[in-house]
Design an enzyme around this catalytic site. Structure first.
Site, mmCIF file in Angstrom:
data_model
loop_
_atom_site.group_PDB
_atom_site.id
_atom_site.type_symbol
_atom_site.label_atom_id
_atom_site.label_comp_id
_atom_site.label_asym_id
_atom_site.label_seq_id
_atom_site.Cartn_x
_atom_site.Cartn_y
_atom_site.Cartn_z
ATOM 1 N N ASP A 208 -4.742 -0.905 4.374
ATOM 2 C CA ASP A 208 -5.346 -1.935 5.204
ATOM 3 C C ASP A 208 -5.444 -3.230 4.408
ATOM 4 O OD1 ASP A 208 -8.392 -2.199 4.011
ATOM 5 O OD2 ASP A 208 -7.604 -0.168 3.820
ATOM 6 N N ASP A 210 -8.057 -5.966 3.122
ATOM 7 C CA ASP A 210 -9.494 -5.981 2.877
ATOM 8 C C ASP A 210 -10.170 -7.034 3.756
ATOM 9 O OD1 ASP A 210 -11.362 -4.492 1.287
ATOM 10 O OD2 ASP A 210 -11.849 -6.350 0.243
#
Length: 268
Positions: A208, A210
């Protein structure tokens, strides 16, 4: 039953099927029990020991993992080279989910974790300027590139205490410092490996962006686990291929990290 191993892997539950002819071994160490039983087997011609970092049932959060016991157990089995696959968040827009980062630097932002074996009977100051093994890094990068990963050779992993994720402001601060990825388990694993004169290589899968990189509500725990689960077979292949590419004889400086130092006890 194989009770010795040359290479250690510390990873998640998806790596149980990594080894052929696997046997389980319960080990005790001066620092308590490892996260779980150690699985010993083979990958090709290499003997490998695997420890599930968080335990089989994921019972250990990042700040409660028995890091010292895990590394000590591996060394006591003969391990001298360690691969450490993990999930991380990206601090750079260009490193999206699915990128594979093999960092060459580390920043410690943890607090309260025991990060040394040498905390009694005098100080032992171990060099940590370059936290990761150059030979292990080279093998991982080569295999990742051959496997078609978006491969990032180098970069800085910042390790946070957890178990919470970063605030948006923290994330933006990390990125402003030029750091590349953020995780919760890469320290003190790396320094404990160095204190045992082990080679240690982090193989970091970006799951992902952040919180500070893009708008939105920020990543959730379930999203990280779901993405890693979708990619675990591919990661397992990469780790297996990297294991077989590691040098059989170490020529890096990791093995001489303790040369000239007076240790308060004998290493296994």
């Amino acid at each position: 039953m194989v009770t010795r191993a040359d290479i250690g892997v510390i990873g998640g539950s998806g790596f149980y099927s990594l080894l052929d002819d696997a046997e389980e071994l319960q080990l005790a160490t001066p620092y308590g029990l490892p996260s779980d039983v150690v699985t010993i087997g083979r990958i090709g011609s290499r003997s490998v020991a695997f420890i599930p970092r968080h335990g089989r049932d994921h019972r250990f959060p990042p700040h409660r993992i028995p890091y010292r016991a895990n590394l000590w157990a591996l060394r006591s089995l003969g391990v001298r080279q360690v691969l450490a696959p993990s999930a991380v968040g990206s601090l750079k827009a260009e490193y999206g989910p699915g990128a594979l980062v093999v960092p060459d630097q580390l920043v410690d932002r943890t607090s309260g974790r025991v990060q040394t074996y040498y905390d009694t009977d005098g100080a032992v100051h171990v060099s940590f300027a370059d936290p990761y093994c150059p030979s292990g890094r080279a093998a991982a990068v080569k295999r990742a590139q051959e496997g078609g990963w978006q491969t990032v050779d180098g970069g800085t992993l910042v390790v946070i205490e957890g178990p919470r994720f970063s605030t948006r402001a923290e994330s933006q601060w990390y990125a402003a410092n030029g750091w590349s990825i953020v995780g919760m388990t890469g320290f003190p694993e790396a320094i404990l490996a160095r204190e045992l004169a082990l080679c240690y290589t982090s193989i970091s899968l970006v799951t992902d962006h952040d919180a500070g990189v893009e708008a939105g509500q920020g990543v959730t725990h379930d999203e990280v686990l779901e993405f890693f689960a979708r990619n675990v077979t591919r990661m397992r292949t990469l780790v297996s291929e990297t294991v077989q590419s590691l040098p059989e004889e170490r020529t890096c400086s990791c093995g001489s990290a303790l040369d000239g130092l007076k240790l308060p006890f004998e290493l296994p």
